[in-house]
Design a protein around this motif. Structure first.
Motif, PDB file in Angstrom:
ATOM      1  N   LYS A   4      -7.166  14.699   1.428  1.00  0.00           N
ATOM      2  CA  LYS A   4      -7.772  14.607   0.105  1.00  0.00           C
ATOM      3  C   LYS A   4      -9.271  14.408   0.251  1.00  0.00           C
ATOM      4  CE  LYS A   4      -3.833  12.957  -2.611  1.00  0.00           C
ATOM      5  NZ  LYS A   4      -3.843  14.039  -3.592  1.00  0.00           N
ATOM      6  N   ILE A   6     -12.657  12.944  -1.809  1.00  0.00           N
ATOM      7  CA  ILE A   6     -13.103  12.160  -2.959  1.00  0.00           C
ATOM      8  C   ILE A   6     -14.623  12.082  -2.985  1.00  0.00           C
ATOM      9  CG2 ILE A   6     -10.994  10.781  -3.083  1.00  0.00           C
ATOM     10  CD1 ILE A   6     -12.551   8.512  -1.728  1.00  0.00           C
ATOM     11  N   THR A  57     -19.498  12.101  -0.469  1.00  0.00           N
ATOM     12  CA  THR A  57     -18.202  12.763  -0.475  1.00  0.00           C
ATOM     13  C   THR A  57     -17.500  12.527   0.849  1.00  0.00           C
ATOM     14  OG1 THR A  57     -19.159  14.475  -1.883  1.00  0.00           O
ATOM     15  CG2 THR A  57     -17.007  14.937  -0.933  1.00  0.00           C
ATOM     16  N   LEU A  69      -5.392   5.439  -2.794  1.00  0.00           N
ATOM     17  CA  LEU A  69      -6.422   5.831  -3.761  1.00  0.00           C
ATOM     18  C   LEU A  69      -6.177   5.302  -5.161  1.00  0.00           C
ATOM     19  CD1 LEU A  69      -7.062   9.521  -2.645  1.00  0.00           C
ATOM     20  CD2 LEU A  69      -8.592   7.567  -2.366  1.00  0.00           C
ATOM     21  N   LEU A  73      -9.673   5.302  -7.339  1.00  0.00           N
ATOM     22  CA  LEU A  73     -10.095   6.397  -8.219  1.00  0.00           C
ATOM     23  C   LEU A  73     -10.314   5.896  -9.640  1.00  0.00           C
ATOM     24  CD1 LEU A  73      -7.825   9.355  -7.032  1.00  0.00           C
ATOM     25  CD2 LEU A  73     -10.199   8.867  -6.399  1.00  0.00           C
ATOM     26  N   ILE A  97     -15.523   7.220  -9.028  1.00  0.00           N
ATOM     27  CA  ILE A  97     -14.927   7.810  -7.822  1.00  0.00           C
ATOM     28  C   ILE A  97     -13.864   8.800  -8.278  1.00  0.00           C
ATOM     29  CG2 ILE A  97     -13.681   7.399  -5.676  1.00  0.00           C
ATOM     30  CD1 ILE A  97     -14.851   4.673  -5.499  1.00  0.00           C
ATOM     31  N   TYR A  98     -14.006  10.052  -7.867  1.00  0.00           N
ATOM     32  CA  TYR A  98     -13.130  11.124  -8.325  1.00  0.00           C
ATOM     33  C   TYR A  98     -12.560  11.899  -7.141  1.00  0.00           C
ATOM     34  CZ  TYR A  98     -15.802  10.285 -12.602  1.00  0.00           C
ATOM     35  OH  TYR A  98     -16.400   9.700 -13.672  1.00  0.00           O
ATOM     36  N   GLU A  99     -11.418  12.523  -7.360  1.00  0.00           N
ATOM     37  CA  GLU A  99     -10.860  13.434  -6.355  1.00  0.00           C
ATOM     38  C   GLU A  99     -11.400  14.825  -6.618  1.00  0.00           C
ATOM     39  OE1 GLU A  99      -6.595  15.141  -4.630  1.00  0.00           O
ATOM     40  OE2 GLU A  99      -6.598  13.474  -6.061  1.00  0.00           O
ATOM     41  N   ASN A 187     -18.406  15.909 -12.304  1.00  0.00           N
ATOM     42  CA  ASN A 187     -18.159  14.500 -11.994  1.00  0.00           C
ATOM     43  C   ASN A 187     -19.388  13.645 -12.286  1.00  0.00           C
ATOM     44  OD1 ASN A 187     -15.584  15.016 -11.177  1.00  0.00           O
ATOM     45  ND2 ASN A 187     -16.039  14.993  -9.004  1.00  0.00           N
TER      46      ASN A 187
END
Length: 230
Positions: A4, A6, A57, A69, A73, A97-99, A187
């Motif tokens: 993943k 993030i 990132t 997470l 997140l 904080i985003y995926e 984002n």
């Protein structure tokens, strides 16, 4: 293993938010290490002041990333006084904080690899010149190639070629992902400033634990009961 990616971002926030991004990145990496999750820092966008980051990132690789997470997140809040603007009254700062959704592939399907045996060149005598022991491996979807002539064994060279091809494709995927990151600015624009997933406090950046307030709940129940009895 799952992979993943993030992103930690200050959004359109001021320099204080960029400072929070840098602090959260340190805290997050410590947490990642404790959880024994492999990580790669893909990108850091520096802020206007020293020790600040507009965004960062990270690519994570592990078995239970979702459960890790779930506590990270979302929106992160820092409660503290600005060290950049002494007389600024604001004490609440928010980052996110985003995926990141990636279209890059993470593994090689060996059916997509084409092997070609060719004659080795260089030192080694007549055996090297006459036997087709070298291997050229080509990953058909990306056209990435490697040439291996480390061993006089064709079988051994094939194994080495696959490993080196995997390494080159991993580098290719990271480069592609870095390009995708630059295009995912939503984002930065859609930072939510409500219901923070984590709250930090003070200049030492200590995490603030959520304390359950049973007194307020009891008072609310009493109020509701009085309304029902009227």
């Amino acid at each position: 293993m799952k992979i993943k990616t993030i992103q930690i971002t200050a959004g359109r926030g001021p320099v204080e938010c960029c400072w929070v991004v840098a602090q959260v990145l340190k805290y997050l990496i410590e947490d990642i290490k404790k959880a024994k999750i492999n990580y790669t820092l893909l990108q850091r966008e520096h802020g206007t002041e020293n020790r600040t980051l507009q965004s960062a990132t990270i690519q994570l690789q592990g078995k239970e990333l979702e459960s890790f997470l779930i506590d990270w997140l979302g929106t992160i809040q820092w409660i503290g006084k600005s060290s950049f603007r002494k007389f600024h009254k604001r004490k609440n700062w928010f980052i996110g904080i985003y995926e990141i959704e990636s279209k890059t592939t993470t593994a090689i399907n060996e059916n997509e690899v084409q092997y070609q045996a060719i004659r080795s060149s260089g030192p080694g005598g007549q055996h090297v010149n006459k036997v087709s022991s070298a291997i050229r491996a080509t990953h058909k979807p990306t056209s990435i190639q490697v040439l291996v002539m480390d061993s006089r064994s064709q079988h051994q060279n094939k194994k080495i070629a696959l490993k080196r091809l995997q390494e080159k494709i991993a580098e290719h995927n990271i480069a592609q992902l870095q390009s995708e990151i630059k295009n995912q600015w939503e984002n930065h624009l859609n930072l939510q400033r409500s219901n923070p997933i984590r709250v930090f406090k003070g200049s030492d950046f200590k995490i603030q634990k959520k304390e359950k307030n049973y007194k307020s709940k009891r008072n609310q129940l009493k109020t509701d009961l009085r309304k029902q009895l009227k």
